[in-house]
Design a protein around this motif. Structure first.
Motif, PDB file in Angstrom:
ATOM      1  N   ARG A 111       0.834  -1.209   0.000  1.00  0.00           N
ATOM      2  CA  ARG A 111       0.000   0.000   0.000  1.00  0.00           C
ATOM      3  C   ARG A 111       0.864   1.253   0.000  1.00  0.00           C
ATOM      4  O   ARG A 111       0.579   2.236  -0.699  1.00  0.00           O
ATOM      5  N   LEU A 112       1.923   1.244   0.805  1.00  0.00           N
ATOM      6  CA  LEU A 112       2.811   2.409   0.849  1.00  0.00           C
ATOM      7  C   LEU A 112       3.591   2.548  -0.467  1.00  0.00           C
ATOM      8  O   LEU A 112       3.772   3.660  -0.981  1.00  0.00           O
ATOM      9  N   ALA A 113       4.042   1.439  -1.010  1.00  0.00           N
ATOM     10  CA  ALA A 113       4.810   1.496  -2.258  1.00  0.00           C
ATOM     11  C   ALA A 113       3.957   1.969  -3.427  1.00  0.00           C
ATOM     12  O   ALA A 113       4.487   2.533  -4.398  1.00  0.00           O
ATOM     13  N   ALA A 114       2.634   1.768  -3.336  1.00  0.00           N
ATOM     14  CA  ALA A 114       1.737   2.188  -4.408  1.00  0.00           C
ATOM     15  C   ALA A 114       1.424   3.677  -4.361  1.00  0.00           C
ATOM     16  O   ALA A 114       0.769   4.196  -5.268  1.00  0.00           O
ATOM     17  N   ARG A 115       1.864   4.348  -3.311  1.00  0.00           N
ATOM     18  CA  ARG A 115       1.625   5.785  -3.209  1.00  0.00           C
ATOM     19  C   ARG A 115       2.405   6.530  -4.291  1.00  0.00           C
ATOM     20  O   ARG A 115       3.434   6.042  -4.780  1.00  0.00           O
ATOM     21  N   PRO A 116       1.933   7.721  -4.686  1.00  0.00           N
ATOM     22  CA  PRO A 116       2.670   8.485  -5.710  1.00  0.00           C
ATOM     23  C   PRO A 116       4.087   8.817  -5.265  1.00  0.00           C
ATOM     24  O   PRO A 116       4.387   8.874  -4.062  1.00  0.00           O
ATOM     25  N   VAL A 117       4.951   9.029  -6.248  1.00  0.00           N
ATOM     26  CA  VAL A 117       6.340   9.385  -5.951  1.00  0.00           C
ATOM     27  C   VAL A 117       6.407  10.663  -5.132  1.00  0.00           C
ATOM     28  O   VAL A 117       7.295  10.837  -4.289  1.00  0.00           O
ATOM     29  N   THR A 118       5.432  11.566  -5.359  1.00  0.00           N
ATOM     30  CA  THR A 118       5.428  12.840  -4.641  1.00  0.00           C
ATOM     31  C   THR A 118       5.205  12.676  -3.145  1.00  0.00           C
ATOM     32  O   THR A 118       5.410  13.621  -2.390  1.00  0.00           O
ATOM     33  N   VAL A 137       9.438  -8.001  -3.614  1.00  0.00           N
ATOM     34  CA  VAL A 137       9.819  -6.591  -3.693  1.00  0.00           C
ATOM     35  C   VAL A 137       8.847  -5.859  -4.614  1.00  0.00           C
ATOM     36  O   VAL A 137       8.530  -6.337  -5.705  1.00  0.00           O
ATOM     37  N   PRO A 138       8.313  -4.696  -4.194  1.00  0.00           N
ATOM     38  CA  PRO A 138       7.387  -3.951  -5.058  1.00  0.00           C
ATOM     39  C   PRO A 138       8.128  -3.382  -6.270  1.00  0.00           C
ATOM     40  O   PRO A 138       9.325  -3.090  -6.207  1.00  0.00           O
ATOM     41  N   THR A 139       7.401  -3.211  -7.338  1.00  0.00           N
ATOM     42  CA  THR A 139       7.995  -2.622  -8.548  1.00  0.00           C
ATOM     43  C   THR A 139       7.250  -1.335  -8.931  1.00  0.00           C
ATOM     44  O   THR A 139       7.152  -0.987 -10.104  1.00  0.00           O
ATOM     45  N   THR A 140       6.743  -0.636  -7.942  1.00  0.00           N
ATOM     46  CA  THR A 140       6.042   0.621  -8.196  1.00  0.00           C
ATOM     47  C   THR A 140       7.040   1.744  -8.447  1.00  0.00           C
ATOM     48  O   THR A 140       8.236   1.610  -8.158  1.00  0.00           O
ATOM     49  N   ASP A 141       6.530   2.867  -8.962  1.00  0.00           N
ATOM     50  CA  ASP A 141       7.405   4.007  -9.246  1.00  0.00           C
ATOM     51  C   ASP A 141       8.123   4.482  -7.990  1.00  0.00           C
ATOM     52  O   ASP A 141       9.317   4.798  -8.029  1.00  0.00           O
ATOM     53  N   ALA A 142       7.394   4.553  -6.873  1.00  0.00           N
ATOM     54  CA  ALA A 142       7.991   5.058  -5.640  1.00  0.00           C
ATOM     55  C   ALA A 142       9.131   4.159  -5.178  1.00  0.00           C
ATOM     56  O   ALA A 142      10.199   4.641  -4.771  1.00  0.00           O
ATOM     57  N   TYR A 143       8.922   2.849  -5.256  1.00  0.00           N
ATOM     58  CA  TYR A 143       9.954   1.934  -4.771  1.00  0.00           C
ATOM     59  C   TYR A 143      11.155   1.915  -5.724  1.00  0.00           C
ATOM     60  O   TYR A 143      12.307   1.919  -5.287  1.00  0.00           O
ATOM     61  N   VAL A 144      10.882   1.903  -7.012  1.00  0.00           N
ATOM     62  CA  VAL A 144      11.979   1.870  -7.992  1.00  0.00           C
ATOM     63  C   VAL A 144      12.833   3.124  -7.875  1.00  0.00           C
ATOM     64  O   VAL A 144      14.071   3.050  -7.880  1.00  0.00           O
ATOM     65  N   ARG A 145      12.186   4.272  -7.780  1.00  0.00           N
ATOM     66  CA  ARG A 145      12.956   5.506  -7.636  1.00  0.00           C
ATOM     67  C   ARG A 145      13.782   5.465  -6.353  1.00  0.00           C
ATOM     68  O   ARG A 145      14.966   5.831  -6.351  1.00  0.00           O
TER      69      ARG A 145
END
Length: 944
Positions: A111-118, A137-145
């Motif tokens: 849920r936290l990793a799915a939050r926007p990068v902002t 490991v999540p592969t969302t934008d926030a986690y990858v960045r």
């Protein structure tokens, strides 16, 4: 008591103590503490942002996360915006959440990793939760960045990027996620660096070692380039692909991908793809059909460098193997429709050079020819050339496989293909500019209807027509809808005037019903139920009435009556800038309407225009004054003054009849209107040009008729306008009221243009944005198009930003359609401004080319005829003085190209000063080439 102790520790900011208390609590006890923590959070939200309020946030952040027993609630609390700038450390959060079950922690992690990068959640928190939960490991934008920034910032004893990546257990997953993300690449591209220690070289090294699958990495790079995206993102993947140093076999496997990239990708990627395919073509590894397919897409692009490189490639292949002419020459001819005539001419020269390789219609049977689609069978000779259809066997007979011809007549297919190629070349020749089209027709042996190019009629936009204003809305519900639309997105003169008149009318009839209908509309206005901590509405409105908002605020009693009265009597505009005369007149009527709505409602407005340009028919004004007389109502001073400025006086018969009726009313306003209609008008002041640095501006003399009996706020409209004195504070930058200023003085748009001239000049000289957006409104307004308006258009054509230049082009075309464009004056103005360094020729060329592309070739040529002599004279003077000519030449070639195109299409003839000298210069520069083309067009015999 535990909840009280926890709340006390949190409020005091004692995070360690709060953490200890949380460790000893059960889930039920933690849930019981949550309401108090939420109340404290609400309290801190409204508290001043100071050290006293910030001290509690870290402890509150940790306590709230621990007391939420649901993963969704905990995630919302942790990612809260109000917690972002003063939150608990990742270590503290991991400590208070560490006793949760793995599934719960995995849910929270994702849920936290799915939050926007902002949301800027710390990567240490996300990666720590992954470790605690053991989840994927999540592969969302926030986690990858976060992962990339963490790996890029980690020094780990000075180890290189490659060394750090070798130790990363999730390396393949994260690198794969980078290729899938559409947002992360641009945000972390600065991390990739340069040189041997960069990410590019590290990933290439790991691929070489087998740590990363090389094929997967190459395919991912190519797929991401094919997907497209921002140029900065594409450069990252192109750089990585280059670092992988693909082998010839790997490049050959992706031939179709290179073709797609060369045709559609951003320029840097297209250039790389084109270079790969060029090497294939020159080595005989690309069939003529494949090269033709690639060329059709590349030659359609606007980047001249790519197009020219493709033509060079086609020329090399045709020179090496003339038998491919029937396939490749039609592809070359795709460039006939390019906007740059230099590209057209290059393509035509290539066709001229190789058209003889095409067999004629009566070619002798028995010779072997190439089919127009000979490459489709996929056969390739040992030397890399495509095999011919219908090859001769050892017995002397011709094989029939893949051949449309009969045995012994293999040339039939080739002849048919050649004829088809000639027909296609003839079709595409129609896209050439007129001068080149005649040349192509001679080369191809096409019979033209005449010896000269066909003259094209000028295509101009429809002449704008005045639109009658509809009556004000009859119901308060309809009025509320229109007011809501204006507040949300603005409105033109017609919508604004109807709404203003509707507010005045309905306030006079039933103020309570009007307020009830408008309640939901103004609920979110800044002045409605304003926070007492912020400045009062009166203070803000004194700066600007903000259009209809001051009237609405007066209706809801959000502005003091004293403020309204003072503003209605004296105005509120401070300073004496160029715009103040227009803004003061426009705003005076708004203040008066707002004040009268509270103190003495008017039945309706006198100055509501009859037409959307702001003009008011004299008979309508007389009828309104008659109704005021019948109702014994007192007209508004500013409203009546605005009505006088708007009333139409260009028809003496209509004015005389209306003047007689007005005088018979016996009221002061009727007598004043009668005098006004009987006078000559509308008059314009005298003007003179003045220079200020690189600028050419106008000063206006006094206009006596807008003095005397007019209110104080209207008199500046008739006072002199100076260039050097009116430099006081100005608050009118970017105001939306500008669109209404031409309607303040309809029929005298020169008054408005002169006052906006300095602003529009900044769009060209200081590269400001949106300052020329009023030009189409001025072009559509009523009144003579004089010196001020033409100077405004000249500055707009040389503006820095495309949207401003487009506005100037629209204005030019509208003036031409209305028969109000003085092309000679505009050309001379542009020439003067170029000479002073106020305008850049490259920007002008783009604007002029855009105007010509609409079909207004004769109009554009008439402007260029007045402009080019000055520029060519400057070029001659620069050359005579021994200079390099760089300043005089830059951008001139583009203008000459547009001029030549316009002259060819419009059938223009005659002499142009200094053109022969330019055309006779040595060399083949763009200036000289286009000067020769223009000279040829102007001296060509007219079509019969």
């Amino acid at each position: 008591m535990s909840d009280e102790a926890l709340l006390k520790a949190v409020r005091a900011g004692r995070t360690v103590e709060a953490t200890g208390l949380l460790d000893g609590m059960t889930d039920a006890e933690r849930r019981a503490c949550l309401p108090a923590l939420k109340e404290l959070r609400k309290e801190l939200r409204s508290a001043p942002w100071n050290a006293a309020s910030r001290v509690a946030h870290p402890a509150l952040h940790a306590a709230g996360a621990a007391c939420h027993t649901g993963a969704a609630g905990a995630a919302t609390w942790i990612a809260g915006v109000d917690m972002r700038w003063s939150q608990a450390s990742p270590g503290v959060l991991l400590h208070v959440l560490g006793d949760r079950e793995s599934d719960w922690l995995a849910d929270l992690t994702h849920r936290l990793a799915a939050r926007p990068v902002t949301s800027r959640l710390p990567f240490a928190l996300l990666s720590g939760l992954v470790g605690l939960s053991g989840c994927e490991v999540p592969t969302t934008d926030a986690y990858v960045r976060g992962w990339f920034e963490h790996m890029g910032a980690s020094r780990n004893g000075g180890r290189s990027v490659a060394q750090r990546l070798r130790k990363e257990p999730h390396l393949s997953v994260m690198i794969g996620a980078l290729f899938e993300s559409l947002e992360v690449t641009g945000q972390i591209s600065w991390l990739f660096g340069d040189g041997p220690g960069s990410w590019y070289n590290a990933l290439a090294e790991l691929a070489e070692e087998g740590v990363l699958d090389r094929k997967v990495l190459v395919d991912a790079c190519v797929a991401r380039l094919l997907r497209g995206g921002a140029p900065a993102d594409q450069r990252v993947f192109l750089r990585l692909l280059s670092s992988l140093a693909l082998t010839r076999a790997e490049e050959r496997e992706r031939s179709a991908d290179w073709t797609a990239l060369a045709c559609q990708a951003v320029p840097s990627v297209a250039w790389h793809a084109q270079s790969v395919l060029a090497s294939f073509a020159l080595d005989g590894e690309l069939t003529p059909g494949q090269l033709a397919e690639m060329s059709s897409g590349v030659l359609f692009r606007t980047e001249k460098k790519l197009v020219r490189a493709q033509l060079v490639l086609l020329g090399k292949v045709l020179k090496r193997d003339p038998s491919t002419a029937d396939v490749l020459l039609p592809a070359v001819a795709e460039a006939f429709g390019h906007e740059d005539t230099d590209v057209q001419e290059r393509a035509l020269k290539l066709v001229e050079r190789h058209v003889t390789a095409l067999p004629g219609p009566n070619r002798t049977p028995g010779t072997t020819g190439l089919s127009a689609s000979a490459d489709t069978d996929g056969t390739t000779g040992a030397d890399g050339t495509t095999g011919t259809v219908g090859t001769t066997g050892t017995d002397g007979t011709v094989g029939t496989a893949g051949s449309a011809g009969t045995a012994g007549s293999a040339g039939t297919a080739g002849s048919a293909g050649a004829n088809s190629a000639r027909e296609r070349l003839g079709e595409l020749a129609a896209d050439l500019s007129p001068g080149l089209r005649l040349r192509a027709q001679r080369v191809l042996g096409i019979e033209a209807p005449g010896s000269a190019a066909t003259v094209q009629e000028d295509v101009l936009p429809p002449v704008p027509r005045r639109e009658r204003l509809a009556p004000a809305p009859e119901s308060v519900a309809e009025l509320a809808e229109e007011v809501s639309a204006i507040l949300a997105s603005g409105g033109g003169v017609a919508a604004f005037e109807r709404a203003l008149d509707g507010l005045v009318r309905h306030a006079h009839r039933d103020r309570e019903a009007l307020a009830e209908a408008l309640g939901p509309v103004v609920a979110r206005c800044w002045w409605k139920d304003r926070d007492p901590r912020y400045p009062s509405a009166d203070r803000i409105f004194r700066e600007s009435p903000n259009g209809l908002e001051v009237v609405l605020a007066a209706l809801f009693e959000q502005v003091d009556t004293d403020t309204l009265y003072t503003a209605a009597q004296q105005g509120t505009t401070s300073g004496n800038c160029h715009h103040s005369a227009l803004s003061r007149a426009f705003e005076a009527r708004l203040w008066e309407a707002a004040y009268r709505l509270r103190a003495e409602p008017m039945p309706f407005l006198l100055a509501t225009p009859s037409w959307d340009t702001g003009l008011l028919e004299p008979e309508e004004l007389v009828e309104r004054l008659t109704e005021y007389r019948r109702l014994d109502a007192r007209p508004g001073t500013a409203d009546f003054a605005q009505a006088l400025l708007r009333v139409r006086r260009d028809d003496p018969a209509v004015s005389a009849a209306a003047a007689a009726r007005a005088r018979s009313l016996g009221s002061p306003e009727g007598y004043r209107l009668s005098q006004w209609l009987s006078s000559e008008g509308p008059l314009l002041p005298t003007s003179r040009r003045r220079t200020s640095g690189a600028r050419v501006l106008l000063e206006l003399g006094e206009l006596q008729e807008i003095q005397g009996h007019f209110p104080t706020e209207f008199r500046p409209l008739g006072r002199p306008l100076t260039v050097f004195k009116d430099h006081w504070y100005c608050r009118h930058w970017g105001v939306t009221d500008r669109q209404h200023w031409p309607a303040v003085v309809p029929g005298r748009r020169e008054l408005v243009a002169a006052r906006l001239l300095r602003d529009i000049s900044t769009a060209a000289i200081e590269d400001t944005r949106m300052d020329a957006m009023t030009l189409p409104l001025l072009a559509e307004a009523d009144g003579p198009a004089g010196e001020a308006l033409h100077l405004c258009v000249a500055y707009g054509l040389g503006a820095r930003h495309p949207e401003d230049r487009l506005s100037a082009v629209d204005a030019l075309l509208v003036l031409a359609a209305r028969g109000q464009l003085d092309a000679g004056r505009l050309g001379a103005d542009i020439g003067e401004l170029v000479g002073r360094g106020a305008l850049k020729k490259s920007r002008l060329a783009e604007s002029i080319r855009t105007a010509a592309a609409t079909g207004a070739y004769a109009t554009v040529w008439s402007v260029l005829r007045g402009l080019l002599p000055d520029l060519l004279a400057g070029l001659a003077a620069d050359g005579a003085g021994g200079g390099s000519g760089g300043g005089a030449v830059r951008g001139l070639g583009e203008l000459l190209a547009v001029a030549a195109d316009c002259a060819e299409r419009s059938g223009a003839h005659g002499d142009l000063p200094h053109l022969p000298e330019t055309a006779e210069r040595h060399g083949s520069s763009r200036v000289v080439t286009q000067a020769r083309r223009l000279r040829t067009a102007l001296t060509r015999e007219a079509a019969a």
